[in-house]
Design a protein around this motif. Sequence first.
Motif: not given
Length: 290
Positions: A55-81
């Motif tokens: 799941f942590a690796e999937q969050y990293s991969e998803m961040k490369t597929r989106i240019n929305n800064d807000s969503i990237v920040a949310q993904l980073s927070a979920e990855q850290e959790k």
Amino acid sequence: MNKKILIPMVAVVVLLMAGMGYLYMSLDKQKEENRVMQELAELDKQEMESEYQQFAEQYSEMKTRINNDSIVAQLSAEQEKTQRLLAELKAVKANDAREIARLKKELATVRAVLRSYVLEIDSLNRINQNLTEENNRVKAQYAEATQQIQGLNTEKQTLSEKVAIAAQLDAIGISMVAKNKRGKETDNMSKCKSIQVNFSLAKNVTAQGGMKTVYVRITSPTGSVLGNAGNFQYENRSLQCTMKKSVEYGGQELPVTLYWNVTQALVSGTYQVSIFADGHMIGSRSFTFK
């Protein structure tokens, strides 16, 4: 020793020995069951660790597929959790049932949140792709329309303005009908087997009468021209047409109908029908099909 005492004592010793044997076997069986349970707990813990890591690796991969800064920040927070929970799991012993149960519940929550982000990102990517395609199509139409307008303006300057304009033909009542294999009208282009274009040459007593060749050019949503019924000259260039027809025009309103049998896959979207005669574009209209 008196037999009355000896016999009961022997019986007691035998019973004690049997009891000790049974107790030893029970303890041994219990140890084996505990060992199996421990192994199962370790396997369950390893599987949970593997899922957290994925799941942590999937969050990293998803961040490369989106240019929305807000969503990237949310993904980073979920990855850290997710990484924090993974660290907690690695530090917990497999036999700590309470902590394992808590982290398993957290894992289910992480899985559900990840699934929601996957769906949201896929939806956003599809929307972005559609917007890009639509933007490119509009740009192509705008560029073509701009070229047509520029060419028309140039030609108007070289003609006797009012007389030339008054003498030009005009296509009115333009319609485009898609038909299926039974010849019935349809708005689903995947079922379209033929296209019928109807219009009328408007009444114009100042126009020169006689045989006229009208050219119909249908442009698909992707910018390509349907069919190939030959070329014609327009604005000092050669254009491809979808259909053409020769009619005798006498200055009065004249209905014209043309048919084109589908020879290529059609897609949904907006189609542009342009009609030409005597070197002029005499009518144009767009039609949208699903």
